[in-house]
Design an enzyme around this catalytic site. Sequence first.
Site, PDB file in Angstrom:
ATOM      1  N   HIS A  47       9.822   4.815   8.944  1.00  0.00           N
ATOM      2  CA  HIS A  47       8.903   4.464   7.860  1.00  0.00           C
ATOM      3  C   HIS A  47       9.553   4.599   6.484  1.00  0.00           C
ATOM      4  CE1 HIS A  47       5.273   5.586   5.245  1.00  0.00           C
ATOM      5  NE2 HIS A  47       5.114   4.309   5.565  1.00  0.00           N
TER       6      HIS A  47
ATOM      7  N   HIS B 170       8.392   1.689  -2.688  1.00  0.00           N
ATOM      8  CA  HIS B 170       7.014   2.026  -2.335  1.00  0.00           C
ATOM      9  C   HIS B 170       6.226   2.524  -3.538  1.00  0.00           C
ATOM     10  CE1 HIS B 170       3.531   3.944  -0.541  1.00  0.00           C
ATOM     11  NE2 HIS B 170       3.815   3.383   0.618  1.00  0.00           N
TER      12      HIS B 170
END
EC number: 4.6.1.-
Length: 278
Positions: free
Chosen positions: A5, A41
Amino acid sequence: WIMGHMVNEIYQIDEFVDLGANSIETDITFDDNAMAEYSFHGVPCDCRRYCHKWEYINTFLDGLRRATTPGDSKFRKELALVVFDLKTGDLSSSTANKGGKLFGQKLLQHYWKGGNNGGRAYIILSIPDLDHYAFISGFKEALKTAGHEELLAKVGYDFSGNDDLGSTRTALNKAGVKDREHVWQSGGITNCVSTLFRGLDRVKKAVSNRDSSNGYINKVYHWTVDKYGSVRDALDAGVDGVMTNDPDVIVNVLNESKYKGKLRLATYDDNPWETFKP
């Protein structure tokens, strides 16, 4: 599939593959002109993770290409699948098509090297908003226009917003994606929140759809799963992939006697668009 991730800097590719990942997830942000700009992100992100790692998108794609090109000094044979988590929140339903076209062109240039001996990984376009289904249409159109429709054999699709499965199927169909045409279905919640808030009910529904005679899903993955108990629960629910910050935890669970004879890590020779029949 062990899906590492938030892999947004090139050095993290090796870091996650070394821990056991055979797949990575990378976040893609867009500028005001719908052009992919960074692998990034930002905040908020998962607990225990630094949210601000980034690369310019072209730089990241070049590094990813090297990691997935046999013969390159940076090649990692284990890395077979890449999920692009497309942060399309700043796009509108009308600019999503443009964003998809531009992203298709960018992948063609920087990852696939114009269709000439580029990276070999399978790619999943993961979109958070059903209204942005035209991103997929634009992406497909870009490859067709460039004369490289054959590369779509390497591309799959996912809507990651935990929407109703029927609505998700409709959005895929609107994008020109047929039922079971390289469709992964995700379900989950950030690791900061207890899975009690979003258990496995939706994941189990997706697994049932995958295994039914009239479903639209090829594969199901659960995110973000870092705890041993949660990994076991996800595997027991029948998922094909687990997205995690801790790939070594998944490796350890797969080596437990309950799973060792039943499940194994996928390799490049395992087609990620084919529904697994045990």
